[in-house]
Scaffold this motif. Structure first.
Motif, PDB file in Angstrom:
ATOM      1  N   MET A  62       7.817  53.475   1.107  1.00 34.04           N
ATOM      2  CA  MET A  62       8.111  52.456   2.603  1.00 34.04           C
ATOM      3  C   MET A  62       6.740  52.896   3.392  1.00 34.04           C
ATOM      4  SD  MET A  62      10.407  49.886   3.304  1.00 34.04           S
ATOM      5  CE  MET A  62      11.323  50.691   4.506  1.00 34.04           C
ATOM      6  N   THR A  63       5.843  52.294   3.253  1.00 37.07           N
ATOM      7  CA  THR A  63       4.511  51.834   3.472  1.00 37.07           C
ATOM      8  C   THR A  63       5.376  51.330   5.059  1.00 37.07           C
ATOM      9  OG1 THR A  63       3.890  51.720   2.084  1.00 37.07           O
ATOM     10  CG2 THR A  63       2.096  52.197   4.234  1.00 37.07           C
ATOM     11  N   ILE A  64       6.005  50.607   5.703  1.00 39.08           N
ATOM     12  CA  ILE A  64       6.318  50.213   6.597  1.00 39.08           C
ATOM     13  C   ILE A  64       6.472  50.991   7.589  1.00 39.08           C
ATOM     14  CG2 ILE A  64       8.575  49.106   6.595  1.00 39.08           C
ATOM     15  CD1 ILE A  64       7.911  46.751   8.189  1.00 39.08           C
ATOM     16  N   ARG A  65       7.751  52.476   7.343  1.00 39.45           N
ATOM     17  CA  ARG A  65       7.752  53.071   8.323  1.00 39.45           C
ATOM     18  C   ARG A  65       6.367  53.862   8.651  1.00 39.45           C
ATOM     19  NH1 ARG A  65      11.474  55.653   4.537  1.00 39.45           N
ATOM     20  NH2 ARG A  65      12.737  53.872   3.510  1.00 39.45           N
ATOM     21  N   TYR A  66       6.027  54.458   7.775  1.00 36.74           N
ATOM     22  CA  TYR A  66       4.051  55.233   8.479  1.00 36.74           C
ATOM     23  C   TYR A  66       3.363  53.950   9.344  1.00 36.74           C
ATOM     24  CZ  TYR A  66       5.568  58.361   5.108  1.00 36.74           C
ATOM     25  OH  TYR A  66       6.069  59.736   4.778  1.00 36.74           O
ATOM     26  N   ALA A  67       3.742  53.147   9.192  1.00 37.35           N
ATOM     27  CA  ALA A  67       3.059  51.748  10.130  1.00 37.35           C
ATOM     28  C   ALA A  67       4.142  51.837  11.432  1.00 37.35           C
ATOM     29  CB  ALA A  67       2.891  50.327   9.333  1.00 37.35           C
ATOM     30  N   ILE A  68       5.051  52.020  11.883  1.00 34.07           N
ATOM     31  CA  ILE A  68       5.848  52.144  13.026  1.00 34.07           C
ATOM     32  C   ILE A  68       4.958  53.554  13.376  1.00 34.07           C
ATOM     33  CG2 ILE A  68       8.198  51.848  13.618  1.00 34.07           C
ATOM     34  CD1 ILE A  68       8.937  49.854  11.482  1.00 34.07           C
ATOM     35  N   LEU A  69       5.474  54.279  12.613  1.00 34.40           N
ATOM     36  CA  LEU A  69       5.703  55.970  13.277  1.00 34.40           C
ATOM     37  C   LEU A  69       3.508  55.704  13.743  1.00 34.40           C
ATOM     38  CD1 LEU A  69       5.594  58.751  11.005  1.00 34.40           C
ATOM     39  CD2 LEU A  69       7.236  57.856  12.873  1.00 34.40           C
ATOM     40  N   GLY A  70       3.068  54.802  13.590  1.00 35.97           N
ATOM     41  CA  GLY A  70       1.292  55.678  13.561  1.00 35.97           C
ATOM     42  C   GLY A  70       1.340  54.159  14.939  1.00 35.97           C
ATOM     43  N   PHE A  71       2.125  53.626  15.229  1.00 38.41           N
ATOM     44  CA  PHE A  71       1.653  52.434  16.636  1.00 38.41           C
ATOM     45  C   PHE A  71       2.849  53.730  17.346  1.00 38.41           C
ATOM     46  CE2 PHE A  71      -0.008  48.694  16.917  1.00 38.41           C
ATOM     47  CZ  PHE A  71      -0.370  48.097  15.957  1.00 38.41           C
ATOM     48  N   TYR A 106      -3.606  43.134   8.928  1.00 37.44           N
ATOM     49  CA  TYR A 106      -3.366  43.912   8.044  1.00 37.44           C
ATOM     50  C   TYR A 106      -2.066  44.553   8.327  1.00 37.44           C
ATOM     51  CZ  TYR A 106      -2.937  48.138  11.430  1.00 37.44           C
ATOM     52  OH  TYR A 106      -2.405  48.943  12.162  1.00 37.44           O
ATOM     53  N   LEU A 107      -1.661  44.369   9.224  1.00 36.35           N
ATOM     54  CA  LEU A 107       0.146  44.918   9.003  1.00 36.35           C
ATOM     55  C   LEU A 107       0.230  43.742   8.083  1.00 36.35           C
ATOM     56  CD1 LEU A 107       0.460  46.320  12.574  1.00 36.35           C
ATOM     57  CD2 LEU A 107       0.284  47.687  10.538  1.00 36.35           C
ATOM     58  N   TYR A 108       0.911  43.959   6.413  1.00 33.37           N
ATOM     59  CA  TYR A 108       0.995  43.074   6.095  1.00 33.37           C
ATOM     60  C   TYR A 108       2.293  42.469   5.618  1.00 33.37           C
ATOM     61  CZ  TYR A 108       0.795  46.592   2.688  1.00 33.37           C
ATOM     62  OH  TYR A 108       1.180  48.149   2.505  1.00 33.37           O
ATOM     63  N   GLU A 161       4.241  65.155  12.558  1.00 36.63           N
ATOM     64  CA  GLU A 161       3.690  65.906  11.520  1.00 36.63           C
ATOM     65  C   GLU A 161       3.443  65.231  10.183  1.00 36.63           C
ATOM     66  OE1 GLU A 161       5.757  68.972  11.510  1.00 36.63           O
ATOM     67  OE2 GLU A 161       4.765  70.050  13.313  1.00 36.63           O
ATOM     68  N   GLU A 162       4.456  64.623   9.826  1.00 39.19           N
ATOM     69  CA  GLU A 162       4.655  63.879   8.857  1.00 39.19           C
ATOM     70  C   GLU A 162       3.668  62.319   8.814  1.00 39.19           C
ATOM     71  OE1 GLU A 162       7.036  64.201   6.847  1.00 39.19           O
ATOM     72  OE2 GLU A 162       7.184  62.555   5.769  1.00 39.19           O
ATOM     73  N   LEU A 163       3.991  62.409  10.240  1.00 40.61           N
ATOM     74  CA  LEU A 163       2.684  61.187   9.803  1.00 40.61           C
ATOM     75  C   LEU A 163       1.490  61.155   9.863  1.00 40.61           C
ATOM     76  CD1 LEU A 163       1.144  58.262  10.684  1.00 40.61           C
ATOM     77  CD2 LEU A 163       0.931  59.530  13.392  1.00 40.61           C
ATOM     78  N   LYS A 164       0.317  62.928  10.059  1.00 38.56           N
ATOM     79  CA  LYS A 164      -0.991  63.373   9.489  1.00 38.56           C
ATOM     80  C   LYS A 164      -0.481  63.702   8.098  1.00 38.56           C
ATOM     81  CE  LYS A 164      -4.131  66.955  10.694  1.00 38.56           C
ATOM     82  NZ  LYS A 164      -4.622  68.217  11.331  1.00 38.56           N
ATOM     83  N   LYS A 165       0.483  64.452   7.839  1.00 43.19           N
ATOM     84  CA  LYS A 165       0.813  64.565   6.594  1.00 43.19           C
ATOM     85  C   LYS A 165       0.660  62.935   5.593  1.00 43.19           C
ATOM     86  CE  LYS A 165       4.252  67.094   5.915  1.00 43.19           C
ATOM     87  NZ  LYS A 165       5.999  67.068   5.582  1.00 43.19           N
ATOM     88  N   TRP A 166       0.820  61.739   5.803  1.00 48.30           N
ATOM     89  CA  TRP A 166       0.669  60.688   4.716  1.00 48.30           C
ATOM     90  C   TRP A 166      -0.827  60.074   5.519  1.00 48.30           C
ATOM     91  CZ3 TRP A 166      -0.042  55.521   6.597  1.00 48.30           C
ATOM     92  CH2 TRP A 166      -0.360  55.295   5.477  1.00 48.30           C
ATOM     93  N   ILE A 167      -1.499  60.784   6.461  1.00 46.46           N
ATOM     94  CA  ILE A 167      -3.221  59.693   6.535  1.00 46.46           C
ATOM     95  C   ILE A 167      -3.612  60.645   5.633  1.00 46.46           C
ATOM     96  CG2 ILE A 167      -4.220  59.847   7.824  1.00 46.46           C
ATOM     97  CD1 ILE A 167      -2.631  59.137  10.867  1.00 46.46           C
ATOM     98  N   ILE A 211      -3.751  51.244   6.996  1.00 50.81           N
ATOM     99  CA  ILE A 211      -3.442  51.786   7.658  1.00 50.81           C
ATOM    100  C   ILE A 211      -3.433  53.046   8.121  1.00 50.81           C
ATOM    101  CG2 ILE A 211      -0.183  51.947   8.558  1.00 50.81           C
ATOM    102  CD1 ILE A 211      -0.286  49.593   6.963  1.00 50.81           C
ATOM    103  N   GLN A 212      -3.843  53.478   6.741  1.00 52.43           N
ATOM    104  CA  GLN A 212      -4.058  54.874   7.163  1.00 52.43           C
ATOM    105  C   GLN A 212      -4.918  55.860   8.043  1.00 52.43           C
ATOM    106  OE1 GLN A 212      -4.090  55.517   2.777  1.00 52.43           O
ATOM    107  NE2 GLN A 212      -2.674  57.635   3.080  1.00 52.43           N
TER     108      GLN A 212
END
Lengths: 180, 180
Positions: A1-10, A30-32, A77-83, B98-99
């Motif tokens: 679920m990408t939306i969780r990462y989008a939220i994490l990013g913000f 771009y947040l679709y 850490e989780e965010l960076k890993k995903w990016i 998003i990344q």
DNA sequence: TGTCTCATGTAAGGGGTTACATGATTCC
DNA sequence: GGAATCATGTAACCCCTTACATGAGACA
């Protein structure tokens, strides 16, 4: 679920309530996702359970209490890993192409009209895009490089619509070859 | 649900079994569904209940029986009606953006690598596209105009990826300005 | 013996959407 | 008086995906 990462990013940029995130999602092209309550409040709950975010409840008078969420170290850490993971293939869904596939049953006037409608639709979308880009001033620009990245995101969205527009115009133009 | 119209479209060209439709969906890139059983068999059932298609069961020896679906007059009318409705806005979902939005936390090498990966991914997609286009010969071409329409669909898909490719290359190139 | 093709279908679960519910304040 | 904003949450439903189930013949 990408939306969780989008939220994490913000949240990695600044702490926010669900309500604020909702508005961000509603008008960031771009947040679709639509930015509906169900998704955002549920995602925040899941992120919190996973220990990636925490919240503090802020009581206000004259307005309902709110939960201000912020990212944890684990979340960062989780965010960076995903990016850094392999980018997913972009998805393009164009129902118009399916209409076009069977559009030979239309008369030339009907076909022309269909193409004209799509062209107008894409123009409208492109204008929405431009407006939003002009309006947005409060995005993260903590470094010249970050500003560059955000500009390139906008350029991407606009060039996507521009490419679509160029295509439909070429199609309309070439259609005239089949007329007489 | 657009998938039902996509199926209706195919059946307007030639009668097919669910199994055949499934294969068509699996390798037609502009038909953006995975083509899984659940969707296709359920859609056929719904179309049949709505009186837009009918089927006859064909018994085979040495192979399981199959249901050959064909479009009804009502189905043809419904299809034409749909083709003439206002085209929906295309949907573009690009998790990569998003990344990118939060990629300023990466080092220049990491960023470069991320962009290179995306470029390769898009190149791969573009090649898939071209291969499929070269392979497909048995599409409807009942008139020069219909052939033109189908060619333009392929052109659309390819130019979408080409535009994305041009963009990521420009981004990679401009990134060098931030290096030293 | 194991995998592939033909052929239809079901089960379970995730993801996404709209709409509903509450309740105070502010603005027209 | 009615709508909009702030703020969180739930209910119902649709869409879509993967995986499972069956069963015969072909091919290596």
């Amino acid at each position: 679920m990408t939306i969780r990462y989008a939220i994490l990013g913000f949240l990695s940029w600044k702490e926010s309530s669900g309500y604020e995130l909702k508005k961000i999602f509603e008008d960031s092209p771009y947040l679709y996702w639509s930015g509906n309550n169900n998704q955002i409040y549920k995602s925040l709950l899941q992120l919190q359970k996973a220990g990636l975010v925490t919240y503090k409840t802020v009581h206000q008078d004259g307005a309902p209490s709110k939960k201000i969420y912020s990212i944890t170290k684990k979340g960062q850490e989780e965010l960076k890993k995903w990016i850094m993971t392999a980018p997913a293939v972009p998805e393009f869904k164009k129902p118009f192409l399916i209409q076009m596939a069977w559009a030979d049953i239309l008369s030339k006037e009907e076909l022309k009209a269909l193409f004209a409608r799509y062209e107008k639709e894409i123009e409208t979308q492109l204008n929405f895009q431009k407006e939003k880009y002009d309006r947005e001033k409060d995005w993260p620009n903590r470094s010249p490089r970050e500003t560059f990245l955000w500009n390139m995101i906008s350029v991407n969205l606009m060039s996507t619509f521009q490419s679509e527009l160029a295509w439909i115009r070429k199609v309309s133009q070439q259609l005239s070859r089949f007329e007489e």
